[in-house]
Design a protein around this motif. Sequence first.
Motif, PDB file in Angstrom:
ATOM      1  N   LEU A   1       6.213  -1.294   4.120  1.00 22.53           N
ATOM      2  CA  LEU A   1       5.231  -1.679   4.025  1.00 22.53           C
ATOM      3  C   LEU A   1       5.093  -1.656   2.456  1.00 22.53           C
ATOM      4  O   LEU A   1       4.373  -2.013   1.870  1.00 22.53           O
ATOM      5  CB  LEU A   1       3.987  -0.331   4.593  1.00 22.53           C
ATOM      6  CG  LEU A   1       2.877  -1.104   5.615  1.00 22.53           C
ATOM      7  CD1 LEU A   1       1.727   0.124   6.182  1.00 22.53           C
ATOM      8  CD2 LEU A   1       2.106  -2.191   5.221  1.00 22.53           C
ATOM      9  N   THR A   2       5.889  -0.289   2.012  1.00 23.10           N
ATOM     10  CA  THR A   2       6.226   0.307   0.282  1.00 23.10           C
ATOM     11  C   THR A   2       6.497  -1.303   0.141  1.00 23.10           C
ATOM     12  O   THR A   2       5.932  -1.538  -1.143  1.00 23.10           O
ATOM     13  CB  THR A   2       7.797   0.764   0.743  1.00 23.10           C
ATOM     14  OG1 THR A   2       7.310   1.760   1.932  1.00 23.10           O
ATOM     15  CG2 THR A   2       7.233   1.271  -0.792  1.00 23.10           C
TER      16      THR A   2
ATOM     17  N   ALA B   1      -5.423  -4.347  -3.476  1.00 23.80           N
ATOM     18  CA  ALA B   1      -3.991  -3.887  -3.477  1.00 23.80           C
ATOM     19  C   ALA B   1      -3.808  -2.038  -3.254  1.00 23.80           C
ATOM     20  O   ALA B   1      -3.216  -1.501  -2.656  1.00 23.80           O
ATOM     21  CB  ALA B   1      -3.785  -3.829  -5.348  1.00 23.80           C
TER      22      ALA B   1
ATOM     23  N   ALA C   1       3.725  -3.350  -0.590  1.00 25.05           N
ATOM     24  CA  ALA C   1       2.386  -2.491  -1.428  1.00 25.05           C
ATOM     25  C   ALA C   1       3.057  -3.320  -2.795  1.00 25.05           C
ATOM     26  O   ALA C   1       2.419  -3.488  -3.846  1.00 25.05           O
ATOM     27  CB  ALA C   1       2.915  -1.241  -1.039  1.00 25.05           C
TER      28      ALA C   1
ATOM     29  N   VAL D   1       2.167  -6.597  -3.566  1.00 29.07           N
ATOM     30  CA  VAL D   1       0.397  -6.855  -3.586  1.00 29.07           C
ATOM     31  C   VAL D   1       0.628  -6.369  -5.829  1.00 29.07           C
ATOM     32  O   VAL D   1       0.084  -7.081  -6.379  1.00 29.07           O
ATOM     33  CB  VAL D   1      -0.397  -6.201  -2.517  1.00 29.07           C
ATOM     34  CG1 VAL D   1      -1.104  -6.242  -3.348  1.00 29.07           C
ATOM     35  CG2 VAL D   1       0.292  -6.742  -1.645  1.00 29.07           C
ATOM     36  N   ALA D   2       1.284  -5.527  -5.471  1.00 30.17           N
ATOM     37  CA  ALA D   2       0.454  -4.283  -6.582  1.00 30.17           C
ATOM     38  C   ALA D   2       0.903  -5.321  -7.737  1.00 30.17           C
ATOM     39  O   ALA D   2       0.450  -5.880  -8.589  1.00 30.17           O
ATOM     40  CB  ALA D   2       1.148  -3.871  -6.844  1.00 30.17           C
TER      41      ALA D   2
ATOM     42  N   VAL E   1      -3.970  -1.934   0.445  1.00 32.79           N
ATOM     43  CA  VAL E   1      -2.553  -2.019   1.170  1.00 32.79           C
ATOM     44  C   VAL E   1      -1.579  -0.200   0.776  1.00 32.79           C
ATOM     45  O   VAL E   1      -1.036   0.709   1.153  1.00 32.79           O
ATOM     46  CB  VAL E   1      -1.354  -2.419   0.355  1.00 32.79           C
ATOM     47  CG1 VAL E   1       0.267  -3.068   0.849  1.00 32.79           C
ATOM     48  CG2 VAL E   1      -2.625  -4.517   1.279  1.00 32.79           C
ATOM     49  N   TRP E   2      -2.132   0.322  -1.044  1.00 34.89           N
ATOM     50  CA  TRP E   2      -1.713   1.293  -1.206  1.00 34.89           C
ATOM     51  C   TRP E   2      -1.036   2.345  -0.026  1.00 34.89           C
ATOM     52  O   TRP E   2      -1.088   3.240   0.674  1.00 34.89           O
ATOM     53  CB  TRP E   2      -2.036   1.258  -2.543  1.00 34.89           C
ATOM     54  CG  TRP E   2      -0.708   2.596  -3.153  1.00 34.89           C
ATOM     55  CD1 TRP E   2      -0.193   2.669  -3.814  1.00 34.89           C
ATOM     56  CD2 TRP E   2      -1.767   3.794  -3.483  1.00 34.89           C
ATOM     57  NE1 TRP E   2      -0.063   3.793  -3.942  1.00 34.89           N
ATOM     58  CE2 TRP E   2      -0.586   4.611  -4.178  1.00 34.89           C
ATOM     59  CE3 TRP E   2      -3.230   4.872  -3.351  1.00 34.89           C
ATOM     60  CZ2 TRP E   2      -1.162   5.940  -4.615  1.00 34.89           C
ATOM     61  CZ3 TRP E   2      -2.727   5.752  -3.538  1.00 34.89           C
ATOM     62  CH2 TRP E   2      -1.747   7.130  -4.611  1.00 34.89           C
TER      63      TRP E   2
ATOM     64  N   THR F   1      -0.185   2.196   2.907  1.00 36.83           N
ATOM     65  CA  THR F   1       1.434   3.199   2.774  1.00 36.83           C
ATOM     66  C   THR F   1       1.261   4.071   2.939  1.00 36.83           C
ATOM     67  O   THR F   1       2.220   4.606   3.447  1.00 36.83           O
ATOM     68  CB  THR F   1       2.501   2.369   1.752  1.00 36.83           C
ATOM     69  OG1 THR F   1       1.465   1.132   1.322  1.00 36.83           O
ATOM     70  CG2 THR F   1       3.383   2.319   1.862  1.00 36.83           C
ATOM     71  N   HIS F   2       0.166   5.068   2.632  1.00 38.00           N
ATOM     72  CA  HIS F   2       0.570   6.591   2.233  1.00 38.00           C
ATOM     73  C   HIS F   2      -0.261   6.954   3.459  1.00 38.00           C
ATOM     74  O   HIS F   2       0.178   8.117   4.038  1.00 38.00           O
ATOM     75  CB  HIS F   2      -0.325   6.703   1.645  1.00 38.00           C
ATOM     76  CG  HIS F   2       0.711   7.036  -0.342  1.00 38.00           C
ATOM     77  ND1 HIS F   2       1.027   7.823  -0.865  1.00 38.00           N
ATOM     78  CD2 HIS F   2       1.006   5.442  -0.467  1.00 38.00           C
ATOM     79  CE1 HIS F   2       1.917   7.832  -1.881  1.00 38.00           C
ATOM     80  NE2 HIS F   2       1.319   6.101  -2.003  1.00 38.00           N
TER      81      HIS F   2
END
Lengths: 276, 643
Positions: free
Chosen positions: B186-187, B166, B190, B193-194, B169-170, B173-174
């Motif tokens: 990707l957002t 998690a 994320a 997954v979250a 991926v976060w 994304t950033h």
Amino acid sequence: MTTTAAPLLEVTGVTMRFGGLTAVNDVSLTVGEGEIIGLIGPNGAGKTTFFNCLTGLYVPTEGTVRYRDVQLPPKPHLVTQAGIARTFQNIRLFANMTVLENVLVGRHTRTKEGIFSAILRGPGYHRAEAESRAKAMELLEFTGLADKAEHLARNLPYGEQRKLEIARALASDPGLLLLDEPTAGMNPQETRAAEELVFAIRDKGISILVIEHDMRFIFNLCDRTAVLVQGQKIVEGDRETVQNDERVITAYLGAPLEEAAPAAEGTTPAAPEDTK
Amino acid sequence: MTTTTTETTPVIPLPARAAAALTGLGALATAASAAMAWTWTSDFPGDLTFYGSPAGLQWLALAAGLLTLVVLLGSQGVPGLRWATPAGSNNAVLYAATGTLAVSVYSVASIAVELDGLVNLEPGGWVLAAGGLITVLGALGLPLDRRTAVPLRIVDKRLFLLVPAAPLVWFGTHAIPEDKPVAPVLTALAGGVAIATGAVLLVQLGHLANTWLRLGKIERPLDAPRALPSWVEVLVIIVAFGLGLFAITFGIDTEYGELFIGCLLFAGPTLAALTKSGLIARLRALTVKHRPVTTGAAFAAAASFPFTQSSDQYTSVATNILIFATVALGLNIVVGLAGLLDLGYVAFLGVGAYSAALVSGSPASPIHVQFPFWAAMLTGAAVSMIFGVIIGAPTLRLRGDYLAIVTLGFGEIFRITMLNLNGTTGPKVTNGSNGIPRIPDLEIFGFDLGKPHTVAGIELGRFSNYYLLMLLVTAVVVLIFARVGNSRIGRAWVAIREDETAAEAMGINGFRLKLLAFALGACLAGLAGTVQAHVSYTVTPDQYTFAEALPPNSAFLLAAVILGGMGTISGPLAGATLLFLIPKKLEFLADYQLLAFGAALIVLMRVRPEGLIPNRRQQLEFHEAAIPAQPTGEPTALTKAGA
């Protein structure tokens, strides 16, 4: 008591092919009024397929099935309506209905109340429903399940599930009852009780055609026994005839290597029973 | 599996007296906090700033506190309150306390979140929070029915890989600039997954709690209820239905989503507490004993709903709930009794609505006739039934999944056909996507349902009139369902559902009975459709889709039946009510509405797979397997049958 008038059930030359496989090959059989007929044979001999041909579950590739001199339509519910009821080899109760409801479903063909009568609930509906219930309770009484009428069918012990299947089949007022291995998985006492039940059913004037592996059961009960091997009926007759028939012995025990001694009286065909 | 042994011990070792005192204190504090200000500003919905006048969530806190107190005193054997816990299990207290905690924690948390910070709490808010915590702590100290050992279950270990995944991926994304085309993908990833990580952790937390709490069930013989005069019993039933009406009215009338969630959080544990306490069983025994009274009371409670309303705002919701529930009941014949999975059922509602609209005298209808109400209703039901037969005759030869696929297709065919009968792509019948607007209000024997009428000093608006009309239709459908379900035909349907081959061998014409179920279901849905057309003024094709955010649609109808309990009458009614209210009241969650709704459904089905109000058969079906080796002395039929 044997066949003097026209037979109740007359099967002539029934053949059932599944593609290249001939499961039942040119089998003829008659069942007279008030007779108990046995049908035996090794596993895979086509006994249940033959039953399915009789009850409309399968449409036979060739041959005819006549019941009370009328050719049976190839639809299960019409066969039941004509007067042939059956049980299944692997119990097929309506598991999530109560014992009483199971038997009431068996009354379906003998009652007429449709949807409007059910919605309006006139006196005729109440009368028919009460009659059905009385008849069903009578059958439960007959099979010894009356005190379990409100239990779910799935919660019954195995032996009683078998009995319930018979009670359900009897509810359609059949003239001929087809039993597919009614004592499979039962202990000797339960088998004895089943024998008595079958006699009691015959005494009600219902003919019976029964598939069984338990030879003692078959020979105690049946007026005649037919042996089915690889889809073909090889012999039909009383106990002596069947037990002494070479081909029956071969089918069950295999062909002797050399000139085998004649089969010891009475014990040889009973061999499959010992393996149970 | 080992046989489950049970014991009666506290989770937190406390002297029994002290635990009871603590629970009582907490419950009292929670109830008392309702009379205090929870926050200083009226920004929070409901205005919780007054001393001495409870509002919104505070009513819930009051109810939760008092309920816990009553259940506690009952289980402690206080004379006069012992009726509250006939089952004699302290677990009921724990569930009630959980309800108290849920309401208090939720209230405090939502105040803190919406107003930014705990500083916005007034003393009342702190009392509330402390009260909720103390209640549960005390309840955990009571001797509870527990299993002696519960092995810790771990979810599939591979799922824990999500936890490090998690943050990765976060960060990923950033790290990617937002103008790159993969950024939205990707957002979304994320987010997914979250959510998955959260779910995995929650489930594992649940397993941990289960191992720690080890709550179990000890069967105690329920004392025979004290013989009451039958008028008292009838009174109890009426009071119970009055309370039920009040609870549902409260739920429907919630003006803001926060309060509705609070209601749900309170209702769940409260129902569990009432079940554990044995009160529900008692009530059920009474309702079985006085069935006509029960039916009458339920009907009267439903009929008195419009009289509790001052405006049409919520009667319109209630009318739509009734329409939805009636159609769900019709579907229950098809799915619940006959076992035919129909994924296009809403089309029959549409057929009924369109038929009624076409003969309603609407200026947009190409048929310029205006049938009287009864004739329109019969037309709608009949046309719908004919469609049921036309669709059923070819499809009902299929079984199981294939039938589901085909009915799904037919549902869409109906909608697209209605779209195409617009004068350009087909004959002009339905005005395509514009639908048939301006359907006039019904007039029954000179009684105009479109105008408000005053009955017994209370003004009943347009929707109240339709609500009462729809209630009559619902009653008719309930009557039909009950009578047909418990008859030769109904038994044959259930037999087909259980084992079609065996049913046919018993002389049941499977195809004909399935067609009958299909036709009757369609007819009842059509009946509801005729009323719906008039209630909503306009009939358009997009009201009748397979799935949408708001009911009624085929997916929701099926969900209502399954969630409520297949094969029962009250099940689909309750399921439809919940399924209508939850999305409606979750609208404030905007984009997350469907997510929350999905989560709510998953939780409900996990907790009660047999439905909210199961029929006795299904209850056995789902819960027998869960208790494999109970030495009940009953012969083990299933193991032998399998051999």
